[in-house]
Scaffold this motif. Structure first.
Motif, PDB file in Angstrom:
ATOM      1  N   LEU A   8      -4.585  -6.469   4.592  1.00  0.00           N
ATOM      2  CA  LEU A   8      -3.109  -6.463   4.604  1.00  0.00           C
ATOM      3  C   LEU A   8      -2.578  -5.319   5.467  1.00  0.00           C
ATOM      4  CD1 LEU A   8      -2.423  -7.034   0.782  1.00  0.00           C
ATOM      5  CD2 LEU A   8      -2.498  -8.735   2.607  1.00  0.00           C
ATOM      6  N   PRO A   9      -1.447  -5.561   6.146  1.00  0.00           N
ATOM      7  CA  PRO A   9      -0.892  -4.491   6.983  1.00  0.00           C
ATOM      8  C   PRO A   9      -0.410  -3.308   6.155  1.00  0.00           C
ATOM      9  CG  PRO A   9       0.502  -6.472   7.024  1.00  0.00           C
ATOM     10  CD  PRO A   9      -0.681  -6.807   6.185  1.00  0.00           C
ATOM     11  N   GLN A  10      -0.591  -2.116   6.708  1.00  0.00           N
ATOM     12  CA  GLN A  10      -0.131  -0.890   6.045  1.00  0.00           C
ATOM     13  C   GLN A  10       0.681  -0.097   7.076  1.00  0.00           C
ATOM     14  OE1 GLN A  10      -2.378   1.726   3.040  1.00  0.00           O
ATOM     15  NE2 GLN A  10      -2.923   2.705   4.935  1.00  0.00           N
ATOM     16  N   GLN A  11       1.987   0.033   6.831  1.00  0.00           N
ATOM     17  CA  GLN A  11       2.863   0.758   7.757  1.00  0.00           C
ATOM     18  C   GLN A  11       2.793   2.253   7.458  1.00  0.00           C
ATOM     19  OE1 GLN A  11       4.099  -0.921  10.208  1.00  0.00           O
ATOM     20  NE2 GLN A  11       3.428  -2.844   9.275  1.00  0.00           N
ATOM     21  N   ASN A  12       2.875   3.048   8.495  1.00  0.00           N
ATOM     22  CA  ASN A  12       2.713   4.500   8.316  1.00  0.00           C
ATOM     23  C   ASN A  12       3.804   5.311   9.004  1.00  0.00           C
ATOM     24  OD1 ASN A  12       0.210   4.265   6.889  1.00  0.00           O
ATOM     25  ND2 ASN A  12      -0.790   3.813   8.845  1.00  0.00           N
ATOM     26  N   ASP A  13       5.005   4.741   9.129  1.00  0.00           N
ATOM     27  CA  ASP A  13       6.086   5.444   9.837  1.00  0.00           C
ATOM     28  C   ASP A  13       6.218   6.874   9.320  1.00  0.00           C
ATOM     29  OD1 ASP A  13       6.271   2.748  10.155  1.00  0.00           O
ATOM     30  OD2 ASP A  13       8.447   2.650  10.024  1.00  0.00           O
ATOM     31  N   LYS A  14       6.333   7.810  10.266  1.00  0.00           N
ATOM     32  CA  LYS A  14       6.352   9.219   9.873  1.00  0.00           C
ATOM     33  C   LYS A  14       7.586   9.547   9.043  1.00  0.00           C
ATOM     34  CE  LYS A  14       3.868  10.486  14.010  1.00  0.00           C
ATOM     35  NZ  LYS A  14       3.921  11.196  15.282  1.00  0.00           N
TER      36      LYS A  14
ATOM     37  N   LEU B 212      -1.318  -3.502  -6.744  1.00  0.00           N
ATOM     38  CA  LEU B 212      -0.455  -4.509  -6.106  1.00  0.00           C
ATOM     39  C   LEU B 212      -1.164  -5.134  -4.902  1.00  0.00           C
ATOM     40  CD1 LEU B 212       2.993  -2.634  -6.267  1.00  0.00           C
ATOM     41  CD2 LEU B 212       2.293  -4.618  -7.623  1.00  0.00           C
ATOM     42  N   VAL B 213      -1.874  -4.307  -4.151  1.00  0.00           N
ATOM     43  CA  VAL B 213      -2.673  -4.835  -3.033  1.00  0.00           C
ATOM     44  C   VAL B 213      -3.675  -5.873  -3.568  1.00  0.00           C
ATOM     45  CG1 VAL B 213      -4.485  -4.223  -1.358  1.00  0.00           C
ATOM     46  CG2 VAL B 213      -2.405  -2.826  -1.521  1.00  0.00           C
ATOM     47  N   HIS B 214      -4.299  -5.561  -4.702  1.00  0.00           N
ATOM     48  CA  HIS B 214      -5.255  -6.512  -5.285  1.00  0.00           C
ATOM     49  C   HIS B 214      -4.570  -7.796  -5.740  1.00  0.00           C
ATOM     50  CE1 HIS B 214      -8.269  -3.425  -5.003  1.00  0.00           C
ATOM     51  NE2 HIS B 214      -9.164  -4.276  -5.457  1.00  0.00           N
ATOM     52  N   VAL B 215      -3.348  -7.698  -6.267  1.00  0.00           N
ATOM     53  CA  VAL B 215      -2.596  -8.918  -6.618  1.00  0.00           C
ATOM     54  C   VAL B 215      -2.446  -9.772  -5.359  1.00  0.00           C
ATOM     55  CG1 VAL B 215      -0.349  -9.827  -7.352  1.00  0.00           C
ATOM     56  CG2 VAL B 215      -1.339  -7.845  -8.542  1.00  0.00           C
ATOM     57  N   ASN B 216      -2.089  -9.115  -4.261  1.00  0.00           N
ATOM     58  CA  ASN B 216      -1.833  -9.865  -3.024  1.00  0.00           C
ATOM     59  C   ASN B 216      -3.096 -10.382  -2.355  1.00  0.00           C
ATOM     60  OD1 ASN B 216       0.978  -9.716  -3.141  1.00  0.00           O
ATOM     61  ND2 ASN B 216       0.943  -7.591  -2.419  1.00  0.00           N
ATOM     62  N   LEU B 217      -4.195  -9.676  -2.547  1.00  0.00           N
ATOM     63  CA  LEU B 217      -5.449 -10.132  -1.928  1.00  0.00           C
ATOM     64  C   LEU B 217      -6.215 -11.101  -2.823  1.00  0.00           C
ATOM     65  CD1 LEU B 217      -6.962  -6.857  -0.372  1.00  0.00           C
ATOM     66  CD2 LEU B 217      -6.088  -8.841   0.868  1.00  0.00           C
ATOM     67  N   PHE B 218      -6.186 -10.822  -4.132  1.00  0.00           N
ATOM     68  CA  PHE B 218      -7.101 -11.568  -5.015  1.00  0.00           C
ATOM     69  C   PHE B 218      -6.397 -12.353  -6.122  1.00  0.00           C
ATOM     70  CE2 PHE B 218      -9.431  -7.678  -3.574  1.00  0.00           C
ATOM     71  CZ  PHE B 218     -10.240  -8.323  -2.649  1.00  0.00           C
ATOM     72  N   GLY B 219      -5.072 -12.173  -6.286  1.00  0.00           N
ATOM     73  CA  GLY B 219      -4.344 -13.038  -7.210  1.00  0.00           C
ATOM     74  C   GLY B 219      -3.906 -12.378  -8.510  1.00  0.00           C
ATOM     75  N   GLY B 220      -3.369 -13.247  -9.382  1.00  0.00           N
ATOM     76  CA  GLY B 220      -2.620 -12.816 -10.571  1.00  0.00           C
ATOM     77  C   GLY B 220      -3.412 -12.055 -11.614  1.00  0.00           C
ATOM     78  N   SER B 221      -4.747 -12.042 -11.518  1.00  0.00           N
ATOM     79  CA  SER B 221      -5.494 -11.347 -12.571  1.00  0.00           C
ATOM     80  C   SER B 221      -5.247  -9.831 -12.535  1.00  0.00           C
ATOM     81  CB  SER B 221      -6.985 -11.637 -12.451  1.00  0.00           C
ATOM     82  OG  SER B 221      -7.438 -11.251 -11.187  1.00  0.00           O
TER      83      SER B 221
END
Ligand code: ADP
Length: 312
Positions: free
Chosen positions: A152-158, A288-297
């Motif tokens: 997933l994309p990760q933004q790093n704006d200063k 939350l990243v895991h929700v988005n990558l692997f689902g509702g569990s």
């Protein structure tokens, strides 16, 4: 195993540039343990081993970002990090993206492994603190480029404001993605909104000790012992943040290696607020990243972390 033809060609040519000699790949043996990419140990005709990973569908920026991160972690010289040889390919089935680096054989952790990892990580976190700001005079949270957390994309704006950074560039985008996928509706959604709206209060003072150079994805699969028993870091999602983020990820699905906490806290202050509630706030991002990558569990775990942080 058979490697994609264009990858073999690209890797051989990169190794020729790197070594100044004609190089042929003699063999490739699969390496397990990764989450995203097929990977292999390749042996050249002169008997040298390298670690190669490739991907026929993900954008080449994923590996470019990883190259950038590996170099940033290696630069301070405080922990072992594989040296990058090259990365290329366009990320299509005909021309997969690939990344080639030094192969660091895994070994057994020695009795000082945890302590050394703790001391090394503390030194890494301290290495980016002012005045060693290689990107200018003003300390900032973030990074000079975007990268990826998993796929997933990760933004790093200063930003000079850590709490805003954590809310706007970490929790909110992942929460929005999860909601777009149907999670965090009803009362769960209200709890998350409540947390975000109270973040200034909950996280007050959390920026102390930053900006620190972070590995950014320090789960137990992204560090291991080399053949001498010393720690090695791989597969980062680097930016400058607060060191507690790396600690929280290390603790999310396991515990610190023995001696780690002592080693770390000898070199850097260990804030009681981390154990009390900030670990939950930082783990929430990865959940939350895991929700988005692997689902509702992972929704229940996310809610529990948010509720603990709010209750404190
Ligand atoms: P992914 O991008 O798919 O998550 P990783 O970078 O985590 O892949 O690598 C997968 C596995 O390969 C790791 O768990 C580790 O065991 C091994 N590995 C990674 N980098 C190296 C290296 N430079 N030398 C030797 N083994 C490595």
């Amino acid at each position: 195993m058979t490697l994609p033809t264009t990858v073999v060609r690209g890797v051989e040519s990169a190794l020729e540039d790197h070594t100044g000699k004609t190089v042929r790949i003699d063999s490739a043996t699969p390496v397990g343990g990764g989450c995203i990419n097929p990977s292999a140990k390749v042996i050249t005709d002169s008997g040298e081993g390298y670690f190669l990973k490739w991907n026929p569908t993900s954008p080449p920026e994923m590996f470019h970002a990883e190259v950038d991160g590996l170099k940033a972690l290696k630069d301070p010289g405080v922990l072992k990090v594989p040296e990058v040889v090259d990365s290329a390919g366009s990320g299509t089935p005909e021309d997969p993206a690939w990344l080639l680096m030094e192969f660091i054989p895994p070994g057994r952790p020695d009795s000082h492994y945890g302590r050394r990892l703790g001391e090394g990580l503390a030194a890494l976190h301290s290495s980016a603190a002012p005045p060693n700001d290689v990107h200018g005079d003003t300390p900032f949270f973030g990074w000079h480029r975007a990268n990826f957390i998993g796929s997933l994309p990760q933004q790093n704006d200063k930003s000079e404001d850590w709490i805003r950074f954590w809310r706007d560039l970490r929790l909110e985008p992942q929460l929005k993605m999860a909601r777009d996928r149907g999670h965090f509706t009803g009362p769960d959604g209200r709890t998350m909104e409540d947390l975000l709206s109270r973040l200034d209060e909950v996280m007050a003072g959390s920026e102390k000790g930053g900006p620190a150079l972070l590995h950014g994805d320090l789960w137990s699969g992204n560090f291991y012992a080399d053949s001498s028993g010393s720690p090695v870091l791989i597969d980062p999602a680097v930016y400058r943040g607060v060191g507690e983020v790396d600690l929280a990820m290390m603790e999310l699905f396991g515990s610190f290696p023995r001696g780690f906490r002592e080693g770390y806290s000898e070199k850097r202050k260990w804030a009681p607020e981390y154990d009390a509630f900030r670990r939950d706030l930082y783990q929430l991002y990865y959940l939350l990243v895991h929700v988005n990558l692997f689902g509702g569990s992972y929704v229940a775990g996310s809610m529990a972390a948010a509720e603990r942080a709010l209750a404190y």
